[in-house]
Scaffold this active site. Sequence first.
Site, short mmCIF file in Angstrom:
data_model
loop_
_atom_site.label_atom_id
_atom_site.label_comp_id
_atom_site.label_asym_id
_atom_site.label_seq_id
_atom_site.Cartn_x
_atom_site.Cartn_y
_atom_site.Cartn_z
NE ARG A 167 -35.31 -12.43 -41.81
CZ ARG A 167 -35.65 -11.33 -41.14
NH1 ARG A 167 -36.11 -11.44 -39.92
NH2 ARG A 167 -35.55 -10.14 -41.71
CE LYS A 198 -23.40 4.83 -45.72
NZ LYS A 198 -24.76 5.24 -45.46
CG HIS A 240 -19.96 2.84 -50.49
ND1 HIS A 240 -20.99 3.14 -49.63
CD2 HIS A 240 -20.07 3.69 -51.53
CE1 HIS A 240 -21.71 4.12 -50.15
NE2 HIS A 240 -21.17 4.48 -51.29
CE LYS A 277 -18.12 6.40 -54.06
NZ LYS A 277 -18.63 5.61 -55.20
CD GLU A 297 -26.98 10.38 -52.59
OE1 GLU A 297 -27.08 9.21 -52.99
OE2 GLU A 297 -27.29 10.76 -51.46
CG ASP A 320 -27.94 8.07 -45.90
OD1 ASP A 320 -27.63 6.89 -45.67
OD2 ASP A 320 -28.23 8.49 -47.04
CG HIS A 351 -20.53 8.54 -47.29
ND1 HIS A 351 -20.04 7.29 -46.95
CD2 HIS A 351 -21.72 8.30 -47.91
CE1 HIS A 351 -20.89 6.37 -47.34
NE2 HIS A 351 -21.92 6.96 -47.92
CE LYS A 398 -30.57 10.37 -50.40
NZ LYS A 398 -30.04 9.20 -51.13
#
Length: 522
Positions: free
Chosen positions: A76, A185, A215, A219, A253, A272, A277, A373
């Site tokens: 956009r 996703k 994704h 892997k 992570e 998430d 996953h 996290k």
Amino acid sequence: MKESREARNGRRASRAKPARNVLREGLRLERVPDPSVVVLFGATGDLAHRKVIPALYHLWRTNLLPHEFRLVAIGRRPYDDDTFRAEILASLERYSRVLPLDLDAWESFAPRIDYHRLDFDDTAGFEKLASALDAYDAEHGTPGNRLYYLAAQPSQFAELIAQLGRAGLDHERHEGGWRRVVIEKPFGHDLDSARRLNREVGKVFRESQVYRIDHYLGKETVRNLLVFRFGNGIFEPLWNRRYVDHIQITVAESIGIESRGAFYEQTGASRDVLQNHLLQLVSLVAMEPPATFEANALRDEKVKVLRAISTDPANDVVRGQYGPGWVAATQVPGYRAEDGVDPASETETFVAAKFTIDDWRWSGVPFYVRTGKRLPKRATEIAIQYREVPHRLFEDEGVTPDANLLAIRIQPDEGIMLRFGAKVPGLGLDVRSVTMDFAYGSAFNVDSPDAYETLILDALQGDASLFTRVDEVEEAWGIVDPIIDTWATASAPRFPNYDAGSWGPDAADALLEREGHRWRRI
């Protein structure tokens, strides 16, 4: 000495000739896709710049895309082709997995990128896009083959799908020419929204045209899990409740939420990572051998696993939220102090759960999963903990070797480790645990493709093996929804309940300790 224009042009033209490419050895398919156009919606966004376009560039650089290839970028912002290409070049210089850039490859790739400004609610604009794509087919030899990649905000997926349908962009021609759509996703935010989105997608595209991307499935080590299990006669016979004590799957992570505070407030770790996953990894570990290595056969077995999973959300699931702390010798703020986050937020940044799979292979074997996290390191691992030996021959010697362990490292140091007992050389009987460690990087000495390269190439070739089917999505939400619903009706823990740089809340350790287990130190 300055290279002549004729020599430079000749060197670039040579790219069209078949060449030996070691990167192909890391990919499952050798066939170059059909001439085609990739239409990328959300082309000015972070995902497109970090992952999608770099993946296409590397596929082009390694001769895995057809010469008759075009990338039509939809956004956009009021860009022209040159402005957008300059932005892409800057992104490649920042995010490419291979640096410095191959400028010859870029100079031949860049002219194949065209930018179209389009508001997603502009029906007339989609009709103009349809005419433009028909013109591309005639001009560039792409006979109606189109891959629509939705890298926009998830809230825009339904509208984009509907607009593609209104403009007839989903129609495959009788004389040839395929149409496929890749949807990023998260696919919905709960079971009801996923079902609604599936209905909207089904109104326009057939299921065989739809590629829901995760994704993690691209892997290298995740893909090799199937080869490891079903291509080796010594492991599959031991892959069951008779020999396995429990299984741990960790997706850790070290980063926080970066600039995604508003997004993460609506998702949390359960939506998430857990819903996609982690459950995908569980299904790949636990699935039965498929009849063939074909998309629907693989996905049929994965769905059977998801349907057999059970858990007690009130007692077998732990949630956490990180507070301030230290990660990699750097002081970091707590989640509630991040930009875009409610100072009283109850959004979880950590989830640990115990699942059981009610089938003949896995009955009674707990599957422990965790994700979070601001943990001490970035790591994804599947750990198969085997049972103790049935009779300890060496107890009289005061020797208690550890039980066997098989650890499959998915990232960042891809490889497989097997732990077993061995006698220490010398007099006496001293038994210690030793490891056999296989690392992809040193074993093959090839540059593994990024997950997005693998998955985009598969989508262009029509291979849906590593993409999520409609029933997989809904079954996964059917597992996660009761967990989220339980949290909605129960008091949240006193957040924050773990320090940044730690391995999560104490309750996650207690989840395993009550059955005599403990989390593996990664």
